[in-house]
Design a protein around this motif. Structure first.
Motif, PDB file in Angstrom:
ATOM      1  N   ALA A   1       6.668   6.128  -7.156  1.00  0.00           N
ATOM      2  CA  ALA A   1       8.074   5.746  -7.316  1.00  0.00           C
ATOM      3  C   ALA A   1       8.686   5.308  -5.994  1.00  0.00           C
ATOM      4  CB  ALA A   1       8.862   6.919  -7.908  1.00  0.00           C
ATOM      5  N   LYS A   2       8.119   5.790  -4.889  1.00  0.00           N
ATOM      6  CA  LYS A   2       8.633   5.413  -3.569  1.00  0.00           C
ATOM      7  C   LYS A   2       7.964   4.146  -3.028  1.00  0.00           C
ATOM      8  CE  LYS A   2       7.937   9.608  -1.839  1.00  0.00           C
ATOM      9  NZ  LYS A   2       7.937  10.732  -0.863  1.00  0.00           N
ATOM     10  N   GLY A   3       7.042   3.584  -3.809  1.00  0.00           N
ATOM     11  CA  GLY A   3       6.435   2.317  -3.399  1.00  0.00           C
ATOM     12  C   GLY A   3       5.144   2.451  -2.626  1.00  0.00           C
ATOM     13  N   PHE A   4       4.558   3.658  -2.596  1.00  0.00           N
ATOM     14  CA  PHE A   4       3.291   3.867  -1.891  1.00  0.00           C
ATOM     15  C   PHE A   4       2.184   4.142  -2.901  1.00  0.00           C
ATOM     16  CE2 PHE A   4       6.678   5.209   0.957  1.00  0.00           C
ATOM     17  CZ  PHE A   4       6.351   4.558   2.136  1.00  0.00           C
ATOM     18  N   ILE A   5       0.951   4.097  -2.415  1.00  0.00           N
ATOM     19  CA  ILE A   5      -0.173   4.410  -3.278  1.00  0.00           C
ATOM     20  C   ILE A   5      -1.141   5.307  -2.526  1.00  0.00           C
ATOM     21  CG2 ILE A   5      -1.436   2.307  -2.657  1.00  0.00           C
ATOM     22  CD1 ILE A   5      -2.431   2.283  -5.602  1.00  0.00           C
ATOM     23  N   LEU A   6      -1.570   6.373  -3.185  1.00  0.00           N
ATOM     24  CA  LEU A   6      -2.556   7.297  -2.619  1.00  0.00           C
ATOM     25  C   LEU A   6      -3.944   6.756  -2.908  1.00  0.00           C
ATOM     26  CD1 LEU A   6      -3.151  10.031  -1.239  1.00  0.00           C
ATOM     27  CD2 LEU A   6      -3.146  11.072  -3.529  1.00  0.00           C
ATOM     28  N   VAL A   7      -4.740   6.578  -1.857  1.00  0.00           N
ATOM     29  CA  VAL A   7      -6.059   5.968  -2.001  1.00  0.00           C
ATOM     30  C   VAL A   7      -7.106   6.835  -1.314  1.00  0.00           C
ATOM     31  CG1 VAL A   7      -5.110   3.628  -2.083  1.00  0.00           C
ATOM     32  CG2 VAL A   7      -5.817   4.608   0.124  1.00  0.00           C
ATOM     33  N   PRO A   8      -8.374   6.691  -1.694  1.00  0.00           N
ATOM     34  CA  PRO A   8      -9.443   7.374  -0.954  1.00  0.00           C
ATOM     35  C   PRO A   8      -9.563   6.809   0.452  1.00  0.00           C
ATOM     36  CG  PRO A   8     -10.367   5.865  -2.562  1.00  0.00           C
ATOM     37  CD  PRO A   8      -8.894   5.926  -2.834  1.00  0.00           C
ATOM     38  N   VAL A   9     -10.177   7.569   1.329  1.00  0.00           N
ATOM     39  CA  VAL A   9     -10.287   7.162   2.728  1.00  0.00           C
ATOM     40  C   VAL A   9     -11.041   5.844   2.872  1.00  0.00           C
ATOM     41  CG1 VAL A   9     -11.309   7.795   4.958  1.00  0.00           C
ATOM     42  CG2 VAL A   9     -10.034   9.504   3.631  1.00  0.00           C
ATOM     43  N   THR A  10     -12.043   5.594   2.037  1.00  0.00           N
ATOM     44  CA  THR A  10     -12.780   4.328   2.140  1.00  0.00           C
ATOM     45  C   THR A  10     -11.883   3.120   1.887  1.00  0.00           C
ATOM     46  OG1 THR A  10     -13.458   4.567  -0.178  1.00  0.00           O
ATOM     47  CG2 THR A  10     -15.011   5.318   1.510  1.00  0.00           C
ATOM     48  N   ALA A  11     -10.769   3.327   1.191  1.00  0.00           N
ATOM     49  CA  ALA A  11      -9.875   2.215   0.860  1.00  0.00           C
ATOM     50  C   ALA A  11      -8.945   1.837   2.008  1.00  0.00           C
ATOM     51  CB  ALA A  11      -9.043   2.546  -0.384  1.00  0.00           C
ATOM     52  N   VAL A  12      -8.989   2.597   3.120  1.00  0.00           N
ATOM     53  CA  VAL A  12      -8.222   2.202   4.314  1.00  0.00           C
ATOM     54  C   VAL A  12      -9.167   1.844   5.460  1.00  0.00           C
ATOM     55  CG1 VAL A  12      -6.212   3.572   3.687  1.00  0.00           C
ATOM     56  CG2 VAL A  12      -7.948   4.581   5.184  1.00  0.00           C
ATOM     57  N   ALA A  13     -10.447   1.679   5.154  1.00  0.00           N
ATOM     58  CA  ALA A  13     -11.425   1.337   6.201  1.00  0.00           C
ATOM     59  C   ALA A  13     -11.006   0.049   6.901  1.00  0.00           C
ATOM     60  CB  ALA A  13     -12.813   1.179   5.589  1.00  0.00           C
ATOM     61  N   ASN A  14     -10.977   0.118   8.241  1.00  0.00           N
ATOM     62  CA  ASN A  14     -10.686  -1.027   9.108  1.00  0.00           C
ATOM     63  C   ASN A  14      -9.275  -1.603   8.918  1.00  0.00           C
ATOM     64  OD1 ASN A  14     -13.368  -0.785  10.016  1.00  0.00           O
ATOM     65  ND2 ASN A  14     -14.094  -2.205   8.446  1.00  0.00           N
ATOM     66  N   MET A  15      -8.378  -0.836   8.289  1.00  0.00           N
ATOM     67  CA  MET A  15      -7.011  -1.324   8.085  1.00  0.00           C
ATOM     68  C   MET A  15      -6.017  -0.772   9.111  1.00  0.00           C
ATOM     69  SD  MET A  15      -6.523  -1.192   3.924  1.00  0.00           S
ATOM     70  CE  MET A  15      -4.846  -1.846   4.079  1.00  0.00           C
ATOM     71  N   GLN A  16      -6.412   0.232   9.877  1.00  0.00           N
ATOM     72  CA  GLN A  16      -5.460   0.904  10.777  1.00  0.00           C
ATOM     73  C   GLN A  16      -5.535   0.356  12.197  1.00  0.00           C
ATOM     74  OE1 GLN A  16      -7.459   4.571   9.226  1.00  0.00           O
ATOM     75  NE2 GLN A  16      -5.466   5.485   9.718  1.00  0.00           N
ATOM     76  N   ALA A  17      -4.419   0.512  12.901  1.00  0.00           N
ATOM     77  CA  ALA A  17      -4.395   0.122  14.309  1.00  0.00           C
ATOM     78  C   ALA A  17      -5.285   1.055  15.109  1.00  0.00           C
ATOM     79  CB  ALA A  17      -2.964   0.174  14.826  1.00  0.00           C
ATOM     80  N   LEU A  18      -6.088   0.503  16.005  1.00  0.00           N
ATOM     81  CA  LEU A  18      -6.985   1.312  16.808  1.00  0.00           C
ATOM     82  C   LEU A  18      -6.207   2.052  17.891  1.00  0.00           C
ATOM     83  CD1 LEU A  18      -9.906  -1.246  17.234  1.00  0.00           C
ATOM     84  CD2 LEU A  18      -9.939   0.860  15.876  1.00  0.00           C
ATOM     85  N   PRO A  19      -6.706   3.234  18.324  1.00  0.00           N
ATOM     86  CA  PRO A  19      -6.044   3.966  19.427  1.00  0.00           C
ATOM     87  C   PRO A  19      -6.021   3.131  20.685  1.00  0.00           C
ATOM     88  CG  PRO A  19      -7.665   5.346  18.302  1.00  0.00           C
ATOM     89  CD  PRO A  19      -7.866   3.949  17.785  1.00  0.00           C
TER      90      PRO A  19
END
Length: 378
Positions: A359-377
C-alpha cells in the motif's frame, strides 16, 4: 537336594522368560516418531578439524566502527522472547502455515525443493555447488520466486543464524513472509533437511561463511573461519569445507569478517571460487572498509549489500524504525537490503511491516532480486 536345585533352576528359567518376553513386547508395541527433529543448542563440531575453536563465540560482536552498532551474534541460550513464544511449529518435512507458502500466480519461478544432481560436484570432500554442463547456475536455479513488478522500489530482507536451534528455525520457517531470504550456519546439523523445508516454503537459501573480525582471536568466528593469515589455497579449502555442508543454496553471506572483507588479497580467491561455482555474494558490511561487494561485482559475481541491521535494539519500535530507513533508501535508490536475526520480536515486526508495504508503494523481494542494483560502498 536335587529337587531343591531343580526348583531353583525352574524359577530362574521362568523369570528369564518373563523378562525377555516383556522386552520383546515393548519393542513390538513401541514405534519411534518419524522424522523427529534433533534440537541442537550448540554448534556441531566440524568434521576433520580438531582445532581448539570448534564452535562460534556465543556472544561475539564486531567491535570495528561501521554504519550500525555491533550486531548480536546468536547466543547458546534461548533467544529472548520479547513478549512472544514459539508455538504451533510445523515438524521438519511438514508444510509451514499459509503465511509463508508461495502464491505462484504472482511469480515466474518455482524453487526446486531438492538439490539438482547436475548442479553438484561430487568432490572427494563432499558435494560442492557447480555450474551445470548446460550453463545453469545455482544462483539462478535456486533463487526464490520473483515478482513481475519491475517498477516499485524493492526491499530485500535476510534472516541469518538459522539451523543452530530447532525451535527457532521452525518458528522462522512458519512465520516469515516467503520473500524473506534465509541464511543457515555451517556449524548447524541437519542442514539439508532445513534447506529443503525452507525451499518448499518458498524461501531462497544462503549459507553463512565465518570470516575474520578485527579483534580476532578474542572474537572467534569458529574453526571454519577464513583468515587473513592463511594462504589463498588454505582459504579456498576452508571455504569448500563450509560449502559442502549444505546443498541447494544461491550464495553466501559473510559472518563477522570486518578484517577479512577489507583485505583485497584475501577476498580475491574467495570471490573467484564463488564465480567458478555460480554463487552469489552478500556483503553483510560489518565494516565501512569492506572491499567484498566492489570486488565481487567487478568480476561478475551477483552481489547484494546489507544496508541496515534490523535488531541491534530488540525493542519493536526500533526494529520498525530500521525498516523505515530501508524504505527511505529504497525510495531514493530503487533497492535496499536489511539483515535481521530470528528473534520472535524481529519476526513479528517483519510480519506487521510487510502487510502494509504494498500500500505504501514498495515491494518485498528475495535478496537475489536486488542483485547488482545497490550503490557500492565508497
Amino acid at each position: 537336594m536335587p529337587s531343591t536345585v531343580n526348583a531353583l533352576l525352574s524359577a530362574w528359567a521362568t523369570s528369564l522368560i518373563l523378562v525377555v518376553g516383556g522386552i520383546l513386547l515393548m519393542e513390538a508395541v513401541y514405534t519411534p516418531p518419524e522424522h523427529a527433529p534433533v534440537a541442537h543448542d550448540s554448534a556441531q563440531q566440524p568434521q576433520g578439524n580438531n582445532t581448539s575453536h570448534d564452535t562460534p563465540a556465543a556472544t561475539a560482536h564486531e567491535n570495528d566502527a561501521h554504519e550500525q552498532p555491533p550486531r548480536h551474534e546468536e547466543p547458546d541460550t534461548q533467544m529472548p522472547d520479547a513478549g512472544n513464544t514459539y508455538s504451533d511449529l510445523p515438524a521438519p518435512g511438514q508444510p509451514a502455515n499459509n503465511s509463508s507458502m508461495v502464491d505462484f500466480s504472482e511469480f515466474d519461478h518455482v524453487i526446486p525443493a531438492t538439490a539438482l544432481p547436475e548442479l553438484l560436484e561430487d568432490n572427494t570432500i563432499g558435494l560442492l555447488p557447480k555450474i551445470s554442463d548446460d550453463g545453469r547456475k545455482p544462483f539462478d536455479v535456486y533463487a526464490a520466486a520473483r515478482p513481475r513488478d519491475d517498477t516499485s522500489p524493492r526491499i530485500a530482507l535476510m534472516v541469518t543464524g538459522l539451523g543452530m536451534k530447532s525451535n527457532i528455525t521452525k518458528h522462522a520457517l512458519a512465520n516469515l513472509p516467503k520473500a524473506v531470504s534465509l541464511a543457515f550456519s555451517p556449524y548447524a546439523s541437519n542442514l539439508n533437511m532445513w534447506g529443503e523445508q525452507a525451499r518448499r516454503s518458498g524461501h531462497e537459501v544462503f549459507l553463512t561463511i565465518p570470516m575474520e573480525p578485527v579483534n580476532y582471536p578474542q572474537n572467534d568466528p569458529g574453526s571454519l573461519s577464513l583468515l587473513t593469515s592463511m594462504s589463498s589455497r588454505e582459504n579456498v579449502n576452508m571455504l569448500r569445507s563450509s560449502l559442502i555442508r549444505l546443498t541447494g543454496y544461491v550464495g553466501i553471506v559473510n559472518d563477522m569478517g570486518s578484517r577479512f572483507t577489507a583485505a583485497s588479497e584475501s577476498m580475491s580467491p574467495v570471490l573467484d571460487e564463488l564465480k567458478l561455482r555460480g554463487l552469489m555474494f552478500v556483503d553483510s558490511k560489518t565494516t565501512p572498509y569492506t572491499r567484498g561487494a566492489t570486488m565481487a561485482k567487478a568480476i561478475g559475481v551477483p552481489t547484494a549489500i546489507n544496508n541496515e541491521y534490523l535488531d541491534e535494539d530488540l525493542a519493536q519500535e526500533q526494529i520498525m524504525e530500521a525498516l523505515d530507513k530501508l524504505e527511505k533508501r529504497a525510495q531514493a535508490q530503487g533497492a535496499a537490503m536489511g539483515i535481521g536475526r530470528p528473534y520472535p520480536v524481529t519476526i513479528e515486526a517483519i510480519q506487521t511491516w510487510s502487510e502494509g508495504l504494498k500500500a505504501k508503494g514498495f515491494i518485498l523481494v528475495p535478496v537475489t532480486a536486488v542483485a547488482n542494483m545497490q550503490a557500492l560502498p565508497r
